[in-house]
Design an enzyme around this catalytic site. Structure first.
Site, PDB file in Angstrom:
ATOM      1  N   GLU A  89       0.809  -1.221   0.000  1.00  0.00           N
ATOM      2  CA  GLU A  89       0.000   0.000   0.000  1.00  0.00           C
ATOM      3  C   GLU A  89       0.840   1.268   0.000  1.00  0.00           C
ATOM      4  OE1 GLU A  89      -0.569  -2.629   1.900  1.00  0.00           O
ATOM      5  OE2 GLU A  89      -2.451  -3.353   1.069  1.00  0.00           O
ATOM      6  N   HIS A 158     -10.663  -5.434   8.285  1.00  0.00           N
ATOM      7  CA  HIS A 158     -11.510  -5.251   7.108  1.00  0.00           C
ATOM      8  C   HIS A 158     -12.794  -4.511   7.457  1.00  0.00           C
ATOM      9  CE1 HIS A 158      -8.798  -8.436   5.892  1.00  0.00           C
ATOM     10  NE2 HIS A 158      -9.256  -8.432   4.663  1.00  0.00           N
TER      11      HIS A 158
END
Lengths: 359, 344
Positions: A89, A158
């Protein structure tokens, strides 16, 4: 709801019942689609309209993203415009900075909210500051899409709600759509801005269908900036964003059965927050409850409460109430219904405000 | 170590006497400005500075290979020699050390030098993104990013090397291994002892070079640029040098290395080495060296005058330069600040 709540409601204003914002006559430009389809359509149009727009991230290309938001875009626009990156990321966001410096409009995706953390250095220290550091010569037109919030029984990391973290960073703007119509228009708007925008997609709403009026401007979508009244009411304002807007609309319907007329304000932009819309709504209703999934302490609800207090102190009938997640790590799927504000907890929050008595 | 295929074209052409003399003049200008900046700090002209003493050959040699009509360079906070070699306005560059503006006052787009970067390894990934943009635009510019042995420990460097290699991005990763990351020596920083050796794991050609030999540095950098420009992907250069000064004007190297260790580690002075070589090869004489030093002194005086004359930026810029499109909250804060600040 108990009668005592009803009795505590002031007789105020006219007796117009609450109603949703959907108009009776459906315009020709309106079609029904899911939020996933609306986002996909918006990205498709952005790629077609701006040759410098590029989409990339983990599995964004051939797979179309794990949520299929970029489905079919690589096949249509080519692997130069829509591409997969290695699984890192910070790399995705750091690369976005360089592409923006080279004149592109990057639309990177972080696959899940919790995976924004490995990129925080690039988001906070680089993306948010490059325009400032370079004295406006290197703008960062980066639209970072982050599937956000909870509600899908997903693994750890998540289901995070990072809006307060992002909103606290000078140089970032933050927006979250609540339904397919908002998703289409807010993404199209965000992806044409010259500043970095964190676009928080409520992943639990991806598959809910709704009417999308594709027409732009006042005839169709209305303004893509600021907050939006999703349901008008007289007695209390529920302030929410993302997936909590739909839940607040449900709550409003239930409360209406007891004669409580609730206004639901979709904040949409979490930075900048539309302080005028908050003031206008709460000056009318004189009561407010802010609802969010993120933990309570230092959550965006505190900012909303302060803005309301600042503008409506004299007319407020009760302190602004917060119904939020708890100060705990986001729990496992079995417990997430206990964590995310549910209808009962929101109703209790409403009750506390309506029953408030000045000491 | 040299795993870069031998370049075709002009990358390996010998330097002309005029070019060699220009390199020397640049090194003297950089050396003199660097030393002067420490003096400025002691005199209270600037609050702080990160000297590059001893890295003149690495910085001038690599910066000289840049084509400012198409390439782009991503510096750290210690690339004054690169900036000077690229022809950046040095008052605008040094303004960052006067605490005028974090990124400096120079125009990054016109000067082809990204804003000064205070995050260790912060801009390495930016170079990869910019370079990939060249690929997408079918242009032939090359990005060069600078970092040190300390920064090589950062995860972003791994991500950048891997991304660049996967995407065959035209990037030159220029590592100045100057032996020290503030107080920590390379042997306690870089496992295996070489950043260049890591390139093999990415399938990336690399060179480990004598970073104190300006001609060797320029030759290696030109080869790396030619390789990347031809579409062959990234190259890593590890220039072995030595940070002869402190990390910054706030640092005290006496707490972590002795003067004897410093002398042994530093080796021969790169500027003096080059001077001897030019003399021995009959490229330059004492008159030229004296002239170069005089020019460096005149230049430093001009830059110092410029720095001293530099006014603070107006406070409104704090608010005006955050976004391209400002927000009501920022406008309100700016209005409050104006009202409540008597001096404005």
């Amino acid at each position: 709801m108990s009668n005592s709540i009803l009795e505590s409601v002031d007789a105020a204003g006219d007796s117009t019942p609450g109603r949703t914002g959907t108009s009776a006559g459906t315009p020709a430009s309106t079609i029904v689609m899911s939020m996933q389809q609306a986002l996909n359509r918006a990205l498709d149009e952005v790629l077609a309209e701006n040759p410098k727009a590029v989409i990339f991230g983990e599995d964004c290309g051939q797979l179309g993203g794990v949520f299929r938001i970029t489905d079919g875009l690589q096949a249509k626009h080519g692997a130069q415009r829509v591409f997969d990156t290695p699984l890192a990321e910070s790399g995705i966001l750091g690369m976005s900075v360089g592409l923006a410096m080279a004149g592109f409009h990057p639309i990177p995706e972080v696959q899940f909210d919790g995976f924004a953390y490995p990129a925080i250095n690039q988001i906070v220290c680089q993306i948010a500051r490059m325009n400032y550091r370079s004295r406006g010569t290197l703008p960062m037109p980066i639209t970072l899409r982050v599937p956000s919030f909870g509600g899908i029984r997903a693994p750890e990391h998540h289901g995070e709600s990072l809006e307060a973290l992002f909103a606290h960073v000078p140089g970032l703007k933050v927006v979250s759509p609540s339904n397919p119509h908002e998703a289409y228009h807010l993404l199209k708007y965000a992806a044409t801005r010259p500043d970095p925008v964190i676009f928080m997609e409520p992943k639990s709403r991806y598959w809910q269908k709704g009417e999308v009026n594709l027409a732009h401007g006042e005839a169709g979508a209305g303004s893509p900036t600021g907050a939006k009244v999703m349901r008008e009411g007289r007695h209390l304002t529920l302030v929410a964003w993302g997936a909590m807007v739909a839940r607040c609309l449900q709550v409003a319907e239930l409360a209406a059965e007891d004669g409580i007329d609730i206004e639901v304000l979709d904040l949409r932009w979490l930075k900048p927050i539309d302080a005028e819309a908050l003031a206008a709504s709460v000056r009318k209703t004189r009561r407010a409850v802010v609802v969010h999934e993120a933990p309570l302490t230092s959550g965006l609800g505190a900012e909303v409460a302060q803005l309301i207090t600042q503008s409506c102190f004299d007319t407020l009938r009760a302190p602004v109430e917060r119904v939020t997640g708890f100060d705990v790590p986001y729990p496992s799927g079995d417990l997430e219904d206990e964590y995310i504000p549910n209808i009962d907890r929101i109703l209790f929050g409403i009750q506390r405000v309506l029953e408030y008595k000045r000491g | 170590m040299d795993t870069l295929p031998v370049a075709s074209g002009g990358a390996a052409d010998p330097l002309t006497p005029a070019q060699l003399r220009e390199l020397y003049s640049l090194m003297v200008a950089v050396r003199h400005l660097d030393r002067s900046a420490i003096a400025w700090q002691r005199q209270g002209i600037i609050p702080g500075y990160a000297p590059e003493l001893g890295q003149e050959a690495a910085q001038v040699g690599s910066g000289y290979a840049v084509d400012t009509t198409r390439d782009f360079v991503f510096p750290t906070y210690r690339e004054m020699g690169v900036a000077r070699t690229m022809g950046v306005d040095m008052v605008a560059y040094m303004s960052t050390h006067k605490a005028t503006w974090h990124g400096g006052l120079y125009d990054p787009l016109k000067s082809r030098l990204a804003p000064i970067q205070a995050v260790v390894a912060g801009s390495v990934l930016h170079a990869v993104g910019w370079a990939h943009g060249q690929t997408l635009d079918q242009k032939d510019g090359v990005a060069m990013t600078y970092f040190g042995d300390g920064a090589s420990s950062q995860g972003d460097v791994h991500e950048a090397l891997n991304f660049a290699a996967v995407m065959k991005a035209p990037v030159v990763f220029f590592v100045q291994n100057n032996g020290w990351a503030i107080s920590v020596p390379t042997e306690r920083q870089v496992a295996g002892g070489s950043v260049a050796a890591r390139a093999a794991g990415y399938g990336m050609p690399a060179l480990q070079i004598d970073g104190d030999d300006v001609v060797a540095v320029l030759g290696a950098t030109r080869r790396a640029f030619a390789h990347a420009r031809a579409g062959n992907g990234p190259v890593l250069i590890e220039a072995m040098t030595y940070r002869r000064g402190p990390h910054s004007t706030s640092d005290d190297p006496g707490r972590y290395r002795t003067l004897d260790e410093e002398r042994d580690g530093a080796g021969a002075d790169p500027l003096e080495r080059f001077r001897q070589r030019l003399l021995a090869d009959g490229i330059a004489d004492e008159a030229f060296f004296a002239e170069a030093l005089a020019a460096a002194k005149a230049e430093e005086e001009q830059i110092r005058t410029g720095i001293q004359a530099l006014a603070s930026r107006p406070g409104t810029e704090m608010f005006d330069l955050v976004f391209q499109e400002t927000t009501p909250a920022l406008q309100a804060q700016a209005a409050n600040w104006r009202e409540e600040s008597e001096h404005v």
